[in-house]
Design a protein around this motif. Structure first.
Motif, PDB file in Angstrom:
ATOM      1  N   ARG A  80       0.752  -0.983  -0.314  1.00 20.29           N
ATOM      2  CA  ARG A  80      -0.250  -0.322   0.201  1.00 20.29           C
ATOM      3  C   ARG A  80       0.995   0.771   0.134  1.00 20.29           C
ATOM      4  N   PRO A  81       0.178   2.143  -0.223  1.00 22.64           N
ATOM      5  CA  PRO A  81       0.750   3.616  -0.338  1.00 22.64           C
ATOM      6  C   PRO A  81       1.085   4.435   1.133  1.00 22.64           C
ATOM      7  N   MET A  82       2.218   4.592   0.872  1.00 23.89           N
ATOM      8  CA  MET A  82       2.057   5.056   2.687  1.00 23.89           C
ATOM      9  C   MET A  82       2.671   6.336   2.399  1.00 23.89           C
ATOM     10  N   SER A  83       1.670   7.675   2.664  1.00 21.38           N
ATOM     11  CA  SER A  83       2.391   8.547   2.220  1.00 21.38           C
ATOM     12  C   SER A  83       3.418  10.010   3.956  1.00 21.38           C
ATOM     13  N   TRP A  84       4.471  10.620   3.719  1.00 18.23           N
ATOM     14  CA  TRP A  84       4.915  11.413   4.528  1.00 18.23           C
ATOM     15  C   TRP A  84       4.371  11.843   5.636  1.00 18.23           C
ATOM     16  N   ALA A 103      10.452  12.302   9.418  1.00 22.93           N
ATOM     17  CA  ALA A 103      10.859  13.211   8.783  1.00 22.93           C
ATOM     18  C   ALA A 103      12.593  13.369   8.726  1.00 22.93           C
ATOM     19  N   LYS A 104      12.988  12.607   9.519  1.00 22.72           N
ATOM     20  CA  LYS A 104      14.043  12.631  10.088  1.00 22.72           C
ATOM     21  C   LYS A 104      15.126  11.286   9.583  1.00 22.72           C
ATOM     22  N   ASN A 105      13.930   9.984   9.055  1.00 20.98           N
ATOM     23  CA  ASN A 105      14.341   9.100   8.768  1.00 20.98           C
ATOM     24  C   ASN A 105      13.600   8.290   7.531  1.00 20.98           C
ATOM     25  N   TRP A 106      13.007   9.096   7.090  1.00 17.01           N
ATOM     26  CA  TRP A 106      12.170   8.523   5.621  1.00 17.01           C
ATOM     27  C   TRP A 106      12.607   7.734   4.945  1.00 17.01           C
ATOM     28  N   ASP A 107      14.106   7.921   4.883  1.00 18.77           N
ATOM     29  CA  ASP A 107      14.746   6.941   4.253  1.00 18.77           C
ATOM     30  C   ASP A 107      14.716   4.997   4.621  1.00 18.77           C
ATOM     31  N   GLU A 108      14.437   5.174   6.321  1.00 13.81           N
ATOM     32  CA  GLU A 108      14.769   3.883   6.452  1.00 13.81           C
ATOM     33  C   GLU A 108      13.243   3.609   6.258  1.00 13.81           C
ATOM     34  N   VAL A 109      12.545   4.016   6.071  1.00 14.07           N
ATOM     35  CA  VAL A 109      11.194   3.332   6.447  1.00 14.07           C
ATOM     36  C   VAL A 109      10.414   2.611   5.698  1.00 14.07           C
ATOM     37  N   LYS A 110      10.630   1.781   6.026  1.00 16.51           N
ATOM     38  CA  LYS A 110      10.095   0.796   4.757  1.00 16.51           C
ATOM     39  C   LYS A 110       8.560   0.068   5.339  1.00 16.51           C
ATOM     40  N   TYR A 111       7.866   0.438   5.974  1.00 19.92           N
ATOM     41  CA  TYR A 111       6.345  -0.708   6.858  1.00 19.92           C
ATOM     42  C   TYR A 111       5.681   0.666   6.831  1.00 19.92           C
ATOM     43  N   CYS A 112       4.213   0.649   6.724  1.00 21.99           N
ATOM     44  CA  CYS A 112       3.255   1.671   6.769  1.00 21.99           C
ATOM     45  C   CYS A 112       2.276   1.118   8.367  1.00 21.99           C
ATOM     46  N   SER A 113       2.835   0.199   8.659  1.00 20.87           N
ATOM     47  CA  SER A 113       1.738  -0.005  10.688  1.00 20.87           C
ATOM     48  C   SER A 113       2.933  -0.944  10.893  1.00 20.87           C
ATOM     49  N   GLU A 114       3.000  -0.363  12.143  1.00 20.39           N
ATOM     50  CA  GLU A 114       3.006  -1.566  13.025  1.00 20.39           C
ATOM     51  C   GLU A 114       2.527  -3.151  12.214  1.00 20.39           C
ATOM     52  N   ARG A 115       1.922  -3.474  12.162  1.00 22.25           N
ATOM     53  CA  ARG A 115       1.618  -4.598  11.939  1.00 22.25           C
ATOM     54  C   ARG A 115       2.026  -5.011  11.024  1.00 22.25           C
TER      55      ARG A 115
END
Length: 55
Positions: free
Chosen positions: A25-29, A34-46
């Protein structure tokens, strides 16, 4: 009285987005990312918990 009671005055469609690694699913910023947008991989804890562990 303000026209924007939530305080948001921008265009959410202009924010960057990318797909979740687990569900696609697409996840929005988000400001919290903001500080680690490049490392964010998952949209949720689930999705993070459900993702297969590498290694």
């Amino acid at each position: 009285m303000s026209a924007h009671p939530t305080g948001f005055r921008g265009n959410k469609a202009a924010l960057p987005s990318k797909p979740c690694v687990a569900c696609g699913r697409p996840m929005s910023w988000r400001r919290s990312w903001a500080k680690n947008w490049d490392e964010v991989k998952y949209c949720s804890e689930r999705c993070r918990r459900a993702a297969p562990k590498a290694g």
